[in-house]
Scaffold this motif. Structure first.
Motif, PDB file in Angstrom:
ATOM      1  N   VAL A  67       0.861  -1.182   0.000  1.00 29.13           N
ATOM      2  CA  VAL A  67       0.000   0.000   0.000  1.00 29.13           C
ATOM      3  C   VAL A  67       0.899   1.235   0.000  1.00 29.13           C
ATOM      4  O   VAL A  67       1.752   1.388   0.884  1.00 29.13           O
ATOM      5  N   ARG A  68       0.712   2.099  -0.988  1.00 26.89           N
ATOM      6  CA  ARG A  68       1.536   3.295  -1.133  1.00 26.89           C
ATOM      7  C   ARG A  68       0.650   4.539  -1.051  1.00 26.89           C
ATOM      8  O   ARG A  68      -0.563   4.460  -1.202  1.00 26.89           O
ATOM      9  N   HIS A  69       1.278   5.681  -0.830  1.00 27.64           N
ATOM     10  CA  HIS A  69       0.529   6.924  -0.668  1.00 27.64           C
ATOM     11  C   HIS A  69       1.036   7.980  -1.636  1.00 27.64           C
ATOM     12  O   HIS A  69       2.240   8.087  -1.896  1.00 27.64           O
ATOM     13  N   HIS A  70       0.087   8.762  -2.180  1.00 27.14           N
ATOM     14  CA  HIS A  70       0.403   9.917  -3.020  1.00 27.14           C
ATOM     15  C   HIS A  70      -0.447  11.088  -2.533  1.00 27.14           C
ATOM     16  O   HIS A  70      -1.652  10.923  -2.294  1.00 27.14           O
ATOM     17  N   PRO A  71       0.118  12.258  -2.380  1.00 31.63           N
ATOM     18  CA  PRO A  71      -0.647  13.378  -1.809  1.00 31.63           C
ATOM     19  C   PRO A  71      -1.783  13.878  -2.684  1.00 31.63           C
ATOM     20  O   PRO A  71      -2.767  14.436  -2.184  1.00 31.63           O
ATOM     21  N   ASP A  72      -1.685  13.681  -4.000  1.00 36.54           N
ATOM     22  CA  ASP A  72      -2.722  14.177  -4.899  1.00 36.54           C
ATOM     23  C   ASP A  72      -2.654  13.415  -6.226  1.00 36.54           C
ATOM     24  O   ASP A  72      -1.698  12.664  -6.481  1.00 36.54           O
ATOM     25  N   PRO A  73      -3.677  13.594  -7.091  1.00 32.93           N
ATOM     26  CA  PRO A  73      -3.675  12.865  -8.370  1.00 32.93           C
ATOM     27  C   PRO A  73      -2.471  13.170  -9.243  1.00 32.93           C
ATOM     28  O   PRO A  73      -1.994  12.289  -9.973  1.00 32.93           O
ATOM     29  N   ALA A  74      -1.963  14.403  -9.188  1.00 35.39           N
ATOM     30  CA  ALA A  74      -0.801  14.743 -10.015  1.00 35.39           C
ATOM     31  C   ALA A  74       0.415  13.907  -9.610  1.00 35.39           C
ATOM     32  O   ALA A  74       1.192  13.466 -10.465  1.00 35.39           O
ATOM     33  N   ALA A  75       0.572  13.670  -8.322  1.00 32.90           N
ATOM     34  CA  ALA A  75       1.694  12.853  -7.862  1.00 32.90           C
ATOM     35  C   ALA A  75       1.522  11.402  -8.311  1.00 32.90           C
ATOM     36  O   ALA A  75       2.498  10.742  -8.690  1.00 32.90           O
ATOM     37  N   LEU A  76       0.290  10.896  -8.262  1.00 27.40           N
ATOM     38  CA  LEU A  76       0.038   9.545  -8.770  1.00 27.40           C
ATOM     39  C   LEU A  76       0.363   9.463 -10.252  1.00 27.40           C
ATOM     40  O   LEU A  76       0.999   8.510 -10.717  1.00 27.40           O
ATOM     41  N   ARG A  77      -0.072  10.481 -11.003  1.00 27.40           N
ATOM     42  CA  ARG A  77       0.180  10.508 -12.453  1.00 27.40           C
ATOM     43  C   ARG A  77       1.678  10.500 -12.741  1.00 27.40           C
ATOM     44  O   ARG A  77       2.151   9.765 -13.629  1.00 27.40           O
TER      45      ARG A  77
END
Length: 220
Positions: free
Chosen positions: A122-132
């Motif tokens: 399980v990983r974390h990204h602060p916002d959709p842009a970071a996931l992208r």
């Protein structure tokens, strides 16, 4: 439920625990297998794992899963501590997703995961842009799943083999920022009166669509 021959050599027959959950202590001398946990062999194994992993150490189970994980990832937005996230993690474990990505708030309700988050990355990204940005670097397409105008039917789609399946918050669905990151958008066909199905159910449908396109039936 005795351990299968593939997981524990020469597993002797044994009665199940009185409550029928898991397996009791190993009867007789313990097998010489480094994957097995001496404490579980002595006390029994009541964990929520399939029979092939009875008595296995936690690290050994994760290592075995890592050797077989599929090429898809799952991501879900988390702005309001969505209770569906635990269900998404549990389903991702069942379908052997490479990882689950929490987008937004780091903390999430683990109750629905039924401890499967111990075996699922399980990983974390602060916002959709970071996931992208992460997905682009990993060579993965971002596939949004939501009943939005312009979404194509999931039922007739072949999902990319290497992808991130992205789901929105329960209620509002994918945020505008999340939609902007997607390479494709798909919807799940519905035939009743409700406006939507919850994210946990939608994620299971989408993951199984990937499985049908790209995975062989599981072995024992």
């Amino acid at each position: 439920m005795t351990p299968s021959p593939e997981s524990v050599p020469d597993a002797p027959a044994e009665p199940p625990p009185a409550d029928g959950v898991g397996v009791g202590p190993w009867p007789g001398p313990p097998p010489a297998d480094p994957r097995l946990d001496p404490a579980l062999l002595a006390a029994g194994d009541r964990r929520n794992v399939v029979d092939r992993y009875r008595y296995w150490r936690h690290e050994a189970i994760v290592a075995d899963l890592d050797s077989r994980r599929h090429d898809f990832h799952v991501a879900i937005e988390n702005w309001q501590h969505d209770l569906n996230i635990g269900t998404v993690v549990r389903t991702a474990n069942a379908f052997l997703a490479a990882a689950v990505h929490i987008v937004g708030r780091r903390r999430w309700n683990r109750r629905g995961a039924m401890v499967t988050d111990r075996y699922q990355h399980v990983r974390h990204h602060p916002d959709p842009a970071a996931l992208r940005a992460w997905a682009t670097g990993a060579g993965l397409a971002v596939v949004g799943v939501d009943n939005l105008p312009g979404s194509r039917p999931l039922e007739t789609a072949v999902l990319p083999r290497r992808c991130v399946l992205l789901f929105g918050q329960e209620g509002p669905g994918l945020s505008d920022a999340a939609r902007a990151t997607c390479d494709a958008l798909y919807s799940v066909a519905q035939y009743g009166s409700t406006r939507s199905i919850n994210a946990g159910v939608a994620s299971g449908i989408a993951m199984h669509a990937w499985i049908r396109a790209h995975a062989a039936p599981p072995t024992a």
